[in-house]
Design a protein around this motif. Structure first.
Motif, short mmCIF file in Angstrom:
data_model
loop_
_atom_site.label_atom_id
_atom_site.label_comp_id
_atom_site.label_asym_id
_atom_site.label_seq_id
_atom_site.Cartn_x
_atom_site.Cartn_y
_atom_site.Cartn_z
N GLN B 52 0.83 -1.21 0.00
CA GLN B 52 0.00 0.00 0.00
C GLN B 52 0.86 1.26 0.00
O GLN B 52 0.42 2.31 -0.46
CB GLN B 52 -0.95 -0.01 1.20
CG GLN B 52 -2.03 -1.06 1.01
CD GLN B 52 -3.07 -1.03 2.11
OE1 GLN B 52 -3.18 -0.08 2.86
NE2 GLN B 52 -3.85 -2.10 2.20
N MET B 55 1.51 2.69 -3.42
CA MET B 55 0.49 3.61 -3.94
C MET B 55 0.26 4.77 -2.99
O MET B 55 -0.63 5.58 -3.22
CB MET B 55 -0.83 2.86 -4.12
CG MET B 55 -0.90 2.07 -5.38
SD MET B 55 -2.49 1.27 -5.49
CE MET B 55 -3.39 2.50 -6.41
N LYS B 56 1.01 4.79 -1.92
CA LYS B 56 0.83 5.77 -0.85
C LYS B 56 -0.62 5.78 -0.37
O LYS B 56 -1.25 6.83 -0.24
CB LYS B 56 1.26 7.16 -1.32
CG LYS B 56 2.74 7.16 -1.71
CD LYS B 56 3.53 8.23 -1.03
CE LYS B 56 3.54 9.47 -1.84
NZ LYS B 56 4.38 10.54 -1.36
N LEU B 57 -1.12 4.60 -0.11
CA LEU B 57 -2.49 4.48 0.37
C LEU B 57 -2.56 4.41 1.88
O LEU B 57 -3.64 4.48 2.46
CB LEU B 57 -3.15 3.22 -0.20
CG LEU B 57 -3.73 3.32 -1.59
CD1 LEU B 57 -4.39 2.02 -1.98
CD2 LEU B 57 -4.72 4.45 -1.69
N ARG B 89 -2.41 6.84 -9.15
CA ARG B 89 -3.35 5.85 -8.64
C ARG B 89 -4.46 5.59 -9.64
O ARG B 89 -5.06 6.52 -10.17
CB ARG B 89 -3.99 6.34 -7.34
CG ARG B 89 -3.04 6.49 -6.21
CD ARG B 89 -3.82 6.83 -4.95
NE ARG B 89 -2.92 7.26 -3.91
CZ ARG B 89 -3.04 8.42 -3.27
NH1 ARG B 89 -4.02 9.23 -3.55
NH2 ARG B 89 -2.19 8.74 -2.33
#
Lengths: 311, 355
Positions: B52, B55-57, B89
């Motif tokens: 994650q 995606m820098k989630l 994203r």
């Protein structure tokens, strides 16, 4: 859907009958009668008065009589306001209360939801703390204190709004704010916690993974799901606003239904108390029905009208 | 082959009331174009956080990238702002999640949930986006897509929801798909269908896939290469054959020995890995796996092992590969599968900081 609403209407009738019966007998149980304050009344006149209002009849006759009349939307004469019927009081008082109530509900919804959304999006930051301090203040300060503070500051000190009475839109502002303060705070807290819960959901992560901006995620994905608890609070909220208006209408000297209600309790004005109670019950029962229908429209998982037998 | 993604010494931590949890502690790996890399490890090993983070989630704060680079096509994603990441994203990198029951919005029809991606990244208008959505649903094997786009998630079965999620993820033709345990919540027959679908679409679109799972059966089915994660670090990485037939790290042995297989005799027992993963608020000194490792050496409790290279593609982080280490007897369940692979070096060599 039609079947569902039909069934709900039946329940509403049943609830109303229970409410009427309960208020009727509770009123009889209370000591005294509408004419007790007038001590000097000669017994003959008192007997005449009782006979005029049918109070000399046995309780079952009075009860049956009352039920029949309510069915015909006739709440009987007021014992205290001479030559006025309860219907007259409702017809003149209710529009005023309705305007005030709707204004308060609208204000509470708009401000409460916005505060809650900001608090949730800026979770644990100063915006969150500020919004929640406002909310706690709104919940802990009773509306009648709020009302007097508003009157003192905005009306007496600065003279922006009239202190009391009813007439123009300006007259409605202060009572509406006072009435809305507690529900606003409650809605803000409700929206915040529900937003936070929704934000932790996987589908919010999905939305973020799609590359949507925070604004779009909030509008399209978070808010609709987060508002479900707020919608279900709308039923009790209308109750709160209406009961809250009893006091507020008294403080601001507004000729609404609430002030009649408060006055009539002191006067033991049986027919007014019962009539207004029944009337309020009808409003509340219908607003709860409306909320349930609204709920079904917002959340597609809730299908109205499907019985438990699994259609 | 060309590299699509290079992760270099990535560290991710989370601030909690109990202190800073170092969820990912310096992982490095490469991903080539068109390749499938499986990341395996038990719960809490940091595999989901690592993916994650690409995606820098992860929510920041409390999450924080404390070190390292994520080079996607040469661009460092760590340095990108949230606004810049919105363009990556869903367009260049997409993700599918573990639980299809909760990863679709319950109050929004399926069609609009897919169309959102098309409108955002390909700037398609309403009617064109709708056409394309129907096409996508057909591509992922959802029957009657014209009808399905007007339905809600609760009207879909688990497998169908995951297919819809895949349609969302693939809508903008991403170059990298991160699948975070996409089959864990599905039953076995649906699992294999979804795996086949992902493999099939990967070939059609030519994207790379990072496949996160704790199911080694799935790994054998889909992956080209495997990275084994433990306590926030990659402890072994290699091709599927290398990991399955010539594992070098005791943790990988443990994972393989605990996996049932069809040719097991009645008497053979599954081996478990005793204990639980370490608390990453205070990572242990030395090798994080040492306390649970029946092959642990004295040095494991003192000093963290370096990465040793076993072949061109195979690396393992264990002192057992050191020239001075004693020879150990592999667990019975692993010994049966081990064979000599041609590509292996004669002797493991110390890797030059690269994995």
């Amino acid at each position: 859907m039609v079947k569902y609403i039909g069934r709900r209407l039946l329940y509403i009738l049943l609830s109303l009958w229970l409410i009427i019966t309960a208020t009727f007998f509770l009123m009889r149980l209370a000591p005294g009668n509408p004419f007790t304050s007038e001590k000097q009344l000669p017994p003959e006149i008192k007997a005449n008065l009782l006979a005029h209002y049918g109070l000399d009849q046995p309780w079952y006759a009075q009860y049956g009589d009352y039920l029949l009349k309510v069915l015909q939307w006739d709440f009987g004469p007021s014992f205290k306001y001479k030559s006025q019927t309860v219907n007259d009081l409702i017809n003149t008082g209710f529009p005023v209360s309705l305007v005030l109530g709707l204004e308060a509900i609208f204000l509470a919804l708009a401000v409460g939801v916005i505060l809650g959304v900001i608090a949730a999006l800026k979770h644990n930051r100063w915006q969150d703390y500020t919004a929640m301090i406002i909310a706690v203040a709104g919940i802990s300060v009773p509306s009648f204190i709020m009302a007097t503070v508003l009157q003192y500051v905005l009306a007496i000190k600065f003279g922006i709004f009239p202190v009391a009475r009813w007439g123009t839109f300006m007259h409605t502002v202060l009572p509406a704010i006072a009435l809305a303060s507690t529900p606003t705070a409650f809605i803000a807290r409700l929206t915040r916690s529900s937003m936070l819960e929704v934000l932790s959901n996987d589908y919010i992560k999905t939305a973020k993974a799609k590359g949507l901006s925070e604004f779009m995620i909030t509008i399209k994905h978070t808010l609709r799901n987060a508002l479900l608890p707020v919608v279900s609070y709308m039923g009790p909220l209308s109750a709160g606003v209406i009961t809250g208006s009893f006091v507020i209408e008294r403080i601001f000297g507004i000729p609404g239904l609430g002030s009649h209600f408060v006055v009539s309790i002191g006067n033991r004005d049986y027919t007014v108390i019962m009539g207004v109670t029944v009337f309020y019950s009808i409003i509340l029962l219908f607003s709860v029905l409306l909320v349930d229908i609204l709920y079904g429209l917002i959340d597609p998982r809730i299908k109205l009208g499907r019985g438990k037998k699994g259609a | 082959m060309e590299k699509l993604l290079e992760v270099k010494d990535l560290c991710v931590s989370f601030g909690t009331h109990g202190g800073e949890v170092q969820a990912v502690r310096g992982i490095s790996f490469d991903l080539y174009k068109g390749e499938t890399l499986a990341i395996v490890g038990e719960s809490g090993s940091g595999k989901s956080v690592a993916s994650q983070t690409i995606m820098k989630l992860i929510p920041m704060p409390p999450g924080k990238i404390t070190n390292g680079e994520i080079l996607f096509d040469g661009d460092d994603l760590v340095k990108k702002t949230d606004k810049q990441m919105e363009k990556v994203r869903g367009k260049d990198i997409s993700m599918i999640f573990q639980d299809p029951m909760t990863s679709l919005n319950p109050t929004m029809k399926i069609g609009p949930q897919i169309m959102e991606v098309l409108k955002k990244h390909q700037k398609l208008s309403g009617s064109v986006a709708k056409e394309r959505t129907i096409e996508l649903l057909r591509l992922v094997g959802i029957p009657m897509p014209e009808k399905r786009i007007n339905q809600y998630a609760h009207e879909f079965s688990g497998g169908m929801r995951q297919r819809a999620m895949i349609a969302i993820a693939l809508a903008a033709n991403p170059r990298l798909l991160i699948a975070d345990e996409p089959t864990t919540a599905l039953d076995v027959t649906i699992q294999s269908q979804i795996l086949e679908l992902i493999k099939d679409l990967q070939q059609k679109i030519g994207m790379s896939v990072i496949f996160i799972t704790h199911d080694l059966g799935v790994v054998a089915n889909v992956a080209d290469r495997v990275a084994v994660m433990y306590a926030g670090q990659i402890v072994e990485v290699g091709t599927v054959d290398e990991i399955f037939y010539d594992p070098r790290h005791p943790y990988t042995w443990g994972l393989l020995a605990s996996m049932p297989s069809l040719d097991m005799t009645d008497k053979a027992e599954l081996l478990d890995i005793p204990g639980t993963p370490p608390d990453l608020t205070n990572p242990p000194k030395g090798d994080a796996f040492a306390p649970r490792n029946r092959y642990a050496l004295a040095i494991d409790f003192e000093e963290e092992p370096p990465m040793f290279q076993v072949s061109e593609t195979h690396y393992a982080k264990t002192w057992l590969l050191h020239p001075d280490a004693p020879k150990v007897e592999l667990p019975e369940q692993v010994k049966r599968r081990v064979r000599k692979l041609a590509a292996s070096f004669d002797k493991p060599v110390l890797a030059e900081g690269e994995a």
